[in-house]
Write a protein that holds these residues in place. Structure first.
Motif, PDB file in Angstrom:
ATOM      1  N   LEU A  20       0.836  -1.198   0.000  1.00 27.39           N
ATOM      2  CA  LEU A  20       0.000   0.000   0.000  1.00 27.39           C
ATOM      3  C   LEU A  20       0.873   1.252   0.000  1.00 27.39           C
ATOM      4  N   GLY A  21       1.934   1.210   0.800  1.00 24.18           N
ATOM      5  CA  GLY A  21       2.842   2.346   0.872  1.00 24.18           C
ATOM      6  C   GLY A  21       3.423   2.690  -0.486  1.00 24.18           C
ATOM      7  N   LEU A  22       3.844   1.673  -1.232  1.00 27.14           N
ATOM      8  CA  LEU A  22       4.412   1.907  -2.565  1.00 27.14           C
ATOM      9  C   LEU A  22       3.369   2.473  -3.516  1.00 27.14           C
ATOM     10  N   ALA A  23       2.133   1.969  -3.407  1.00 31.11           N
ATOM     11  CA  ALA A  23       1.065   2.456  -4.284  1.00 31.11           C
ATOM     12  C   ALA A  23       0.815   3.943  -4.046  1.00 31.11           C
ATOM     13  N   LEU A  24       0.713   4.324  -2.767  1.00 36.53           N
ATOM     14  CA  LEU A  24       0.412   5.719  -2.453  1.00 36.53           C
ATOM     15  C   LEU A  24       1.572   6.616  -2.883  1.00 36.53           C
ATOM     16  N   MET A  25       2.802   6.147  -2.598  1.00 35.74           N
ATOM     17  CA  MET A  25       3.977   6.966  -2.825  1.00 35.74           C
ATOM     18  C   MET A  25       4.283   7.107  -4.322  1.00 35.74           C
ATOM     19  N   LEU A  26       4.415   5.967  -5.008  1.00 38.20           N
ATOM     20  CA  LEU A  26       4.841   6.025  -6.408  1.00 38.20           C
ATOM     21  C   LEU A  26       3.661   6.233  -7.351  1.00 38.20           C
ATOM     22  N   GLY A  27       2.455   5.883  -6.893  1.00 34.00           N
ATOM     23  CA  GLY A  27       1.272   6.125  -7.714  1.00 34.00           C
ATOM     24  C   GLY A  27       1.094   7.622  -7.953  1.00 34.00           C
ATOM     25  N   THR A  28       1.395   8.415  -6.926  1.00 34.76           N
ATOM     26  CA  THR A  28       1.294   9.867  -7.071  1.00 34.76           C
ATOM     27  C   THR A  28       2.116  10.352  -8.260  1.00 34.76           C
ATOM     28  N   ALA A  29       3.304   9.751  -8.424  1.00 31.79           N
ATOM     29  CA  ALA A  29       4.185  10.150  -9.531  1.00 31.79           C
ATOM     30  C   ALA A  29       3.732   9.559 -10.868  1.00 31.79           C
ATOM     31  N   GLY A  30       2.590   8.880 -10.896  1.00 37.53           N
ATOM     32  CA  GLY A  30       2.105   8.309 -12.146  1.00 37.53           C
ATOM     33  C   GLY A  30       0.674   8.727 -12.451  1.00 37.53           C
ATOM     34  N   LEU A  31       0.157   9.718 -11.702  1.00 42.33           N
ATOM     35  CA  LEU A  31      -1.213  10.173 -11.953  1.00 42.33           C
ATOM     36  C   LEU A  31      -1.221  11.131 -13.139  1.00 42.33           C
ATOM     37  N   PRO A  32      -1.924  10.790 -14.225  1.00 37.23           N
ATOM     38  CA  PRO A  32      -1.863  11.607 -15.442  1.00 37.23           C
ATOM     39  C   PRO A  32      -2.297  13.055 -15.224  1.00 37.23           C
ATOM     40  N   HIS A  33      -3.324  13.275 -14.368  1.00 37.85           N
ATOM     41  CA  HIS A  33      -3.804  14.656 -14.210  1.00 37.85           C
ATOM     42  C   HIS A  33      -2.827  15.495 -13.393  1.00 37.85           C
ATOM     43  N   ILE A  34      -2.022  14.842 -12.567  1.00 35.63           N
ATOM     44  CA  ILE A  34      -0.986  15.570 -11.821  1.00 35.63           C
ATOM     45  C   ILE A  34       0.191  15.878 -12.762  1.00 35.63           C
ATOM     46  N   LEU A  35       0.636  14.855 -13.502  1.00 28.62           N
ATOM     47  CA  LEU A  35       1.792  15.035 -14.384  1.00 28.62           C
ATOM     48  C   LEU A  35       1.518  16.111 -15.436  1.00 28.62           C
ATOM     49  N   MET A  36       0.262  16.164 -15.904  1.00 33.04           N
ATOM     50  CA  MET A  36      -0.102  17.120 -16.933  1.00 33.04           C
ATOM     51  C   MET A  36       0.102  18.573 -16.482  1.00 33.04           C
ATOM     52  N   ARG A  37      -0.031  18.800 -15.188  1.00 31.51           N
ATOM     53  CA  ARG A  37       0.070  20.166 -14.669  1.00 31.51           C
ATOM     54  C   ARG A  37       1.462  20.767 -14.868  1.00 31.51           C
ATOM     55  N   PHE A  38       2.489  19.917 -15.014  1.00 32.57           N
ATOM     56  CA  PHE A  38       3.839  20.465 -15.162  1.00 32.57           C
ATOM     57  C   PHE A  38       4.055  21.161 -16.502  1.00 32.57           C
TER      58      PHE A  38
END
Lengths: 526, 99
Positions: free
Chosen positions: A255-273
């Motif tokens: 679960l920890g890995l999902a929360l941590m690294l999933g954040t770095a793979g969310l398309p709507h977050i990445l798009m903001r850059f």
């Protein structure tokens, strides 16, 4: 106020007005919709080209984007859900929120700057940069659209039930209202309107939560220690320490890995850059976002404990088993029904903003990745692309409403975990390897993304989360509640093995020549 | 931009050092963050009693460590920005002059 007096505050108290139409709430909500639609009207005049629609013309400042990132990330689920988790399970709620936060430093160290320098509109731009366009775009779209869909279902169903509890409004009407308003933001105002909706919502949410904590702490002489003391006296010291949430270390790690690294793979977050002018501004925006999100989780921690101490566990659970109403009950307890109305409308605005961000990112995947790079093979005029982007927005708006109605009353809590698992397994490994590993090949990337997506989906179905809790079987085939440790590791391994098996010379050569762009920002999208 | 010039920069010791330092810093910071968070989860999984250690009347070690990780996330992200703004960017600026 002395501590003894505090403990006498009856948890039952006067009956809560939750679930009835609250005039303050409705007024503030209408004001929010009116202001944001006016912003959409203003943004529409500045949204003509592709770069304006997808990336707000790359004119958003680092600080503004930091706030908007925080707005995208602080969903109603984390506001009400984490406060509720702390209010019912105590300290365990904090473990969850820390997992959501620690992904942000990793976004900073690993992806933010190269992503801004290499990409144009979507994270698939970066993965496909030196690899073969079509196969990568197709695989990356699958990962993106799956992540977005599951996240969207969870948000829409949450919106319907939340609004029903808050305003006494019919579930179906609530889902349709959310769908229509957010479609208007995206369709007419594109990224510029969506960004300002996120910023306004982030400011409202952060200030609302701050006032709530201050009001609650005022009953404890502004001393957190007194608040913790009250919790300890009423519910015992175990409430303030880790409890049953983590028992199996492997489950916790997954679960920890999902929360941590999933954040770095969310398309709507990445798009903001892509909305900021350069990599320096991208860097600043992650720092600002990390600051606000961390502050927000500290607030939810205090909100949860204050609700526990002032409202009482029984009163919270009687309204909602998961404790989701804890923050609202605390608002009513400390600030009366007007303040409850304010916090309730902020929660509603939060959902609207998050679904708008998701829809925009889904539309860009369909139009930019699938239409331009797969169907049109990279050659498309801007007019055609924008037309498809707008149609995709309407399609996703209708889809979101349909899914929201379809999943009414279903247990969708696992879908957020699933979205993070797919993001961590299908999107993040391919993105990271394409940035740091010269030997990464087209075939390797496709196999990596497909492995991550398929394993996440299959394993979650046969995990205790779905197989036992939803399908009602006695025992799960796969033992872990969250599959990420297996699905993400497999995605990495498959990507590496397939790439090593058959090197792709052109991709490796391009990796070298693109370095000026990756590290100096030379030639990146302006 | 002519490719000879590009090639020259790509092969310069200066540029290679820039890329190497960038990943040394990024990857070390990543491992520190992973270590802190995964360490936290493992301590919870294996030794909850340790975290129940009281610090004062009502606060315990778990609360301090939990909130401490949030502060640490701020600190390490800020440290990276400080390094990038003051060292990385000026090196980038030097190399860009040659383009």
């Amino acid at each position: 106020m002395s501590l003894n007096l505090l403990l006498q505050i009856s948890p039952s108290g006067p009956a809560s007005t939750l679930g009835t139409a609250n005039p303050v709430s409705i007024a503030i909500f209408f004001l929010f919709v009116a202001v944001t639609l006016y912003i959409t009207y203003w943004a529409a005049k500045k949204t003509k080209t592709g770069s304006e629609f997808y990336a707000a013309g790359r004119n958003i400042s680092g600080f503004q984007n930091g706030l908007a990132l925080a707005g995208d990330y602080m969903s109603a689920a984390s506001f009400l859900g984490i406060a509720g988790m702390v209010a019912t399970k105590g300290y365990d709620g904090l473990i969850y929120s820390i997992g959501f936060l620690v992904g942000w430093p990793l976004i900073m160290f690993l992806v933010a700057e190269p992503l801004r320098n290499l990409g144009k509109y979507t994270f698939a731009d970066v993965v496909a940069f030196r690899l073969k366009q079509r196969p990568i775009r197709i695989a990356a779209s699958v990962g993106s659209l799956l992540t977005i869909s599951f996240y969207l279902i969870a948000q829409m169903v949450g919106a319907g039930s939340l609004i029903k509890t808050l305003f006494g409004l019919n579930y179906e009407i609530a889902v349709v209202v959310v769908g229509v308003v957010m479609t208007m933001y995206v369709l007419f105002g594109g990224m510029l309107a969506t960004t300002w909706v996120q910023i306004i919502k982030a400011v409202l949410l952060l200030s609302g939560a701050t006032i709530l904590v201050l009001l609650a702490l005022s009953k404890f002489n502004f001393s957190p220690a007194e608040l913790f003391m009250s919790v300890k006296t009423q519910y015992g010291s175990d409430m303030l320490a880790p409890g049953g949430f983590i028992t199996n270390p492997l489950d916790a790690l997954s679960l920890g890995l999902a929360l941590m690294l999933g954040t770095a793979g969310l398309p709507h977050i990445l798009m903001r850059f892509y909305t900021v002018p350069d990599d320096k501004a991208a860097r600043k925006s992650v720092f600002v976002a990390t600051g606000f999100i961390g502050y927000f989780y500290i607030l939810t921690f205090f909100i949860g404990f204050a609700a526990l101490a002032l409202v009482g566990k029984d009163a919270i659970i009687s309204l909602d088993k998961g404790g989701n109403m804890a923050a609202l009950l605390l608002a009513e307890n400390t600030g009366g029904s007007a303040f409850l109305g304010f916090i309730a409308s902020v929660a509603f605005a939060t959902i609207l903003a998050v679904v708008a961000g998701l829809t925009l990112s889904g539309a860009s995947t369909i139009s930019h990745d699938l239409y331009v790079h797969v169907i049109k093979k990279g050659v498309s005029d801007e007019k055609g692309e924008m037309k498809v982007a707008k149609r995709a927005t309407i399609f996703l708006g209708i889809l979101a409403v349909t899914l929201g109605l379809l999943f009414k009353g279903q247990n969708v809590a696992f879908m957020v975990g699933l979205a993070f698992s797919i993001a961590a397994s299908a999107n993040f490994p391919a993105l990271l390897m394409s940035i740091i590993w010269k030997g990464f090949t087209t075939k390797g990337a496709v196999y990596c993304m497909v492995t991550g997506a398929v394993l996440s989906l299959v394993l979650i179905v046969i995990s205790p989360t779905v197989w036992v809790d939803i399908l009602g079987n006695a025992e799960a085939i796969f033992p872990l509640k969250n599959p990420t440790i297996v699905s993400m590791t497999s995605a990495f391994i498959v990507g590496i093995i397939v790439s090593l098996a058959k090197p792709e010379k052109e991709a490796a050569d391009l990796f070298e020549s693109e370095k000026l762009r990756t590290y100096l920002g030379h030639g990146s999208e302006k | 931009m002519d490719s000879a010039k590009t090639q020259e920069i790509l092969e310069s010791a200066e540029f290679k050092k820039l890329v190497k330092t960038r990943w040394n810093i990024s990857l070390s910071f990543t491992f520190v963050m992973l270590f802190v968070y995964i360490g936290f989860l493992l301590v919870i999984a294996y030794n909850k009693d340790f975290l129940k250690m009281p610090l004062g009347d009502s606060v315990n070690l778990a609360i301090v460590v939990g909130l401490g990780i949030i502060f640490f996330s701020w600190l390490i992200t800020g440290l990276y920005v400080y390094w990038a703004n003051n060292y990385y960017d000026s090196d980038v600026h030097e190399i860009k002059k040659k383009l």
